[in-house]
Design a protein around this motif. Sequence first.
Motif, mmCIF file in Angstrom:
data_model
loop_
_atom_site.group_PDB
_atom_site.id
_atom_site.type_symbol
_atom_site.label_atom_id
_atom_site.label_comp_id
_atom_site.label_asym_id
_atom_site.label_seq_id
_atom_site.Cartn_x
_atom_site.Cartn_y
_atom_site.Cartn_z
ATOM 1 N N ASN A 389 55.488 -0.581 31.041
ATOM 2 C CA ASN A 389 56.488 -0.557 29.997
ATOM 3 C C ASN A 389 57.494 0.876 30.297
ATOM 4 O OD1 ASN A 389 54.900 -2.637 28.622
ATOM 5 N ND2 ASN A 389 53.377 -1.099 28.282
ATOM 6 N N VAL A 390 58.566 0.706 30.601
ATOM 7 C CA VAL A 390 59.362 1.720 31.175
ATOM 8 C C VAL A 390 59.807 2.851 30.221
ATOM 9 C CG1 VAL A 390 61.610 0.678 30.835
ATOM 10 C CG2 VAL A 390 61.452 2.231 32.654
ATOM 11 N N PHE A 391 59.883 2.505 28.869
ATOM 12 C CA PHE A 391 60.520 3.497 27.832
ATOM 13 C C PHE A 391 59.317 3.919 26.935
ATOM 14 C CE2 PHE A 391 64.669 1.267 29.076
ATOM 15 C CZ PHE A 391 65.003 2.571 29.752
ATOM 16 N N THR A 392 58.353 3.179 26.817
ATOM 17 C CA THR A 392 57.157 3.882 26.218
ATOM 18 C C THR A 392 56.006 3.951 27.527
ATOM 19 O OG1 THR A 392 56.344 1.630 25.793
ATOM 20 C CG2 THR A 392 57.441 2.971 24.052
ATOM 21 N N PRO A 393 56.259 4.979 28.150
ATOM 22 C CA PRO A 393 55.856 5.138 29.676
ATOM 23 C C PRO A 393 54.363 4.834 29.464
ATOM 24 C CG PRO A 393 56.455 7.256 28.955
ATOM 25 C CD PRO A 393 56.880 6.277 27.780
ATOM 26 N N SER A 394 53.825 3.689 30.068
ATOM 27 C CA SER A 394 52.541 3.401 29.931
ATOM 28 C C SER A 394 52.313 1.684 30.595
ATOM 29 C CB SER A 394 51.911 3.269 28.429
ATOM 30 O OG SER A 394 52.588 2.164 27.829
ATOM 31 N N ILE A 395 50.885 1.297 30.797
ATOM 32 C CA ILE A 395 50.557 0.144 31.405
ATOM 33 C C ILE A 395 49.851 -0.536 30.197
ATOM 34 C CG2 ILE A 395 49.263 -1.244 33.058
ATOM 35 C CD1 ILE A 395 51.762 0.473 33.966
ATOM 36 N N THR A 396 50.075 -1.596 29.691
ATOM 37 C CA THR A 396 49.204 -2.278 28.602
ATOM 38 C C THR A 396 48.562 -3.439 29.492
ATOM 39 O OG1 THR A 396 51.098 -1.874 27.217
ATOM 40 C CG2 THR A 396 49.267 -3.644 26.358
ATOM 41 N N GLY A 397 47.418 -3.506 29.132
ATOM 42 C CA GLY A 397 46.274 -4.632 29.714
ATOM 43 C C GLY A 397 46.056 -5.502 28.616
ATOM 44 N N TYR A 398 45.754 -6.931 29.072
ATOM 45 C CA TYR A 398 45.556 -8.028 28.415
ATOM 46 C C TYR A 398 44.505 -9.023 28.908
ATOM 47 C CZ TYR A 398 50.238 -6.885 26.687
ATOM 48 O OH TYR A 398 51.329 -6.141 26.307
ATOM 49 N N SER A 399 43.587 -9.457 28.268
ATOM 50 C CA SER A 399 42.574 -10.416 28.672
ATOM 51 C C SER A 399 43.319 -12.113 28.452
ATOM 52 C CB SER A 399 41.194 -10.584 28.044
ATOM 53 O OG SER A 399 41.520 -10.762 26.629
ATOM 54 N N ILE A 400 43.096 -12.691 29.261
ATOM 55 C CA ILE A 400 43.844 -14.027 29.184
ATOM 56 C C ILE A 400 42.616 -15.401 28.978
ATOM 57 C CG2 ILE A 400 44.866 -15.881 30.561
ATOM 58 C CD1 ILE A 400 45.788 -13.624 32.593
ATOM 59 N N ALA A 401 42.953 -15.744 27.757
ATOM 60 C CA ALA A 401 41.890 -17.179 27.423
ATOM 61 C C ALA A 401 42.160 -18.061 28.614
ATOM 62 C CB ALA A 401 42.158 -17.410 26.128
ATOM 63 N N ALA A 402 41.110 -18.491 29.112
ATOM 64 C CA ALA A 402 41.413 -19.494 30.304
ATOM 65 C C ALA A 402 41.699 -21.037 29.501
ATOM 66 C CB ALA A 402 40.161 -19.793 31.158
ATOM 67 N N ALA A 403 41.286 -21.198 28.534
ATOM 68 C CA ALA A 403 41.706 -22.651 27.702
ATOM 69 C C ALA A 403 42.945 -22.595 27.233
ATOM 70 C CB ALA A 403 40.715 -22.783 26.573
ATOM 71 N N THR A 404 43.435 -21.430 26.854
ATOM 72 C CA THR A 404 44.729 -21.433 26.114
ATOM 73 C C THR A 404 45.684 -20.676 26.672
ATOM 74 O OG1 THR A 404 44.078 -19.638 24.549
ATOM 75 C CG2 THR A 404 43.459 -22.042 23.960
ATOM 76 N N GLY A 405 45.571 -19.632 27.572
ATOM 77 C CA GLY A 405 46.504 -18.931 28.315
ATOM 78 C C GLY A 405 46.828 -17.806 27.354
ATOM 79 N N GLN A 406 46.274 -17.679 26.239
ATOM 80 C CA GLN A 406 46.858 -16.727 25.114
ATOM 81 C C GLN A 406 46.193 -15.377 25.561
ATOM 82 O OE1 GLN A 406 45.567 -18.879 21.425
ATOM 83 N NE2 GLN A 406 47.745 -18.317 20.796
ATOM 84 N N LEU A 407 47.065 -14.137 25.211
ATOM 85 C CA LEU A 407 46.627 -12.960 25.647
ATOM 86 C C LEU A 407 45.740 -12.112 24.360
ATOM 87 C CD1 LEU A 407 49.865 -11.829 27.254
ATOM 88 C CD2 LEU A 407 47.859 -12.957 28.305
ATOM 89 N N THR A 408 45.086 -11.245 24.641
ATOM 90 C CA THR A 408 44.572 -10.471 23.875
ATOM 91 C C THR A 408 44.523 -8.945 24.422
ATOM 92 O OG1 THR A 408 43.067 -11.853 22.961
ATOM 93 C CG2 THR A 408 42.407 -9.665 22.488
ATOM 94 N N VAL A 409 45.156 -8.235 23.648
ATOM 95 C CA VAL A 409 45.504 -6.840 24.117
ATOM 96 C C VAL A 409 43.980 -6.137 24.231
ATOM 97 C CG1 VAL A 409 46.378 -4.396 23.643
ATOM 98 C CG2 VAL A 409 47.304 -6.493 23.065
ATOM 99 N N LEU A 410 43.805 -5.388 25.239
ATOM 100 C CA LEU A 410 42.345 -4.660 25.559
ATOM 101 C C LEU A 410 42.660 -3.516 24.838
ATOM 102 C CD1 LEU A 410 42.487 -4.703 29.726
ATOM 103 C CD2 LEU A 410 41.418 -6.263 28.003
ATOM 104 N N GLY A 411 41.249 -3.512 24.088
ATOM 105 C CA GLY A 411 41.227 -2.325 23.313
ATOM 106 C C GLY A 411 41.268 -1.014 23.825
#
Length: 582
Positions: A389-411
């Motif tokens: 994320n270039v303008f909120t300088p950070s890296i965001t991580g997500y887990s991927i649900a294999a069955a649906t592909g949906q993302l969940t932000v890592l705590g």
Amino acid sequence: MNSILPRHLSVASVRALALAICTSVILVACGGSDNTAASSSSSSSSSSSSSSGSSSSSGGAVTYTISAQVSGLNGTVVLQDNLSNNLTVTTSGTFPFTTKIASGGAYSVTVLTQPATQLCSVTAGAGIANANKTAVVTCVSQYTISASVSGLSTGSSGVVLQDNGGNNLTVTANGTFPFTTKIASGGPYAVSVLTSPTTPAQLCRAVAPASGTATANVTVAVSCVNVGKYVFVANPNDSTAGSVAAFTIAPLTGVLTPATNSPYAEVGGDNAPTGLAVDPSGAFLYVANSMSSDVSTYAIAAGGVLTPDVIPPTSTGGGTNQPFSLAIDPTGTLSPYLYVGSNDTPNSTIETFSVAGGVLTQVGAATLTGDEPFGLAVDFTNGFLYSANVFTPSITGYSIAAATGQLTVLGSSPFGALAAPYAVTAYPTGQYVYVTDTLAFPATAAGTVNEYSYDNTGALTLQQTIAVGIGPESIAIDPAGKFLYVTNSQDGTVSAFTIDPTTGNLTSVGPAYTSSAGTMDVPTAAAVDPSSQYLYVANGDAGTISLFTINATTGALTAVAAGVNAYPCVIGGEGPQAIVIE
């Protein structure tokens, strides 16, 4: 004198008796003389036969015995003398051939049949028989050299392998195959690739250690990977609404040839292509259009020819949504999933789409992320996605649900004390991600590339920060995970590194690369072909693609087509912003 004869015998009878007695004496004397001669003759013959141990009876031709002294035997060896007179030996020792050789005759001891697991050789095995002769036969263990081939495509034209520069072995399917010539114990072996498959084009390499000394049976791994077929680039500032260019790759050289009618102008209201992703089937190219808030589906035909919008574009949100980056996960349980990183108001988002035959179907609501996710990276081995994320300088991580592909932000997100992260990429097998940081906008000083490790929770831990050129934008890792390249947009260079597979740490290959034919003009993106032979660099302001070959051992680059010799990829304006390879 008294007579012993009976008194009644007549004179005639006496005379007859005397004659008979004389005759008997004569016969006995003659018979005694004959037995003595026979005995003498027999004794003489016996003496003659044993006088040399090899000659025939007295007066015949002299012959000699040819023997084989065998050592080290473990099995059965069949020997010959003068290509016949087979002698089968099953243990070490000295053994004679049954047929002797006449004095002055030639003899030649050879191996007719080798033991199953040994190699027997003959020394002092040929010459002229002028005495009894013994050939020396030495048997040593011999070992099978095999190749375990993986990665060959179905219907492959085959890879031709060699051992010690010969003994060609043609392989057309995956599996383990022996070379026909075995190697004696202590002898050298060296497995190499003579020719790689041409249909489809692949690169096969013998995996180290591919050579050595044979002390047991040896199996050398041979890995085959596809050579890239096509290069695609997105040019957001070309012509009136942008364009997409396509090229075919010459497998043996990496040289690019424009596909028919390339570049392809955007159609149907699509505007400003900025992100690209190839469908796992190879049949479709997905294009993120930042100024029309959608993703287009292009059909890929033979020769890399593209047909825009074979399926109506898929919206990524409202009019304020600007999709920039694409990443695809081919391992979903139900289907592959396409992720779209978009700038939006008031928050940037990542949209998830299932993929089926080029049709994109949104899965769930968009996931919020940091401001302007210019870079996305999927670790499909461990099921994580990371956005830069270039303008909120950070890296965001997500887990991927294999069955649906949906993302969940890592705590534990967000990660990193960064200034302006631009690109992010994952190591081919996970465990590490790499992020470029331009440090400021506009970039005026050297930026960095940052290595992070992570465990099964996906949480990032900074491991290394290394200075690169000015304005680092793109990262490319070769599919084998050996080398990493960073494009530095503001000084027209490429930084090259080797990757330690154990720690993920980077080591510089040397000074940053420029083209020997002139500097690259704002290199914005880079990609390594699937065979790890070629690096392609998209030059944003020049509207060209540079080609470098990659040294398979060191990762060093050699410019093939760069600077003024680079490949034009625009209709008439500037570009490209993204590059992908099928």
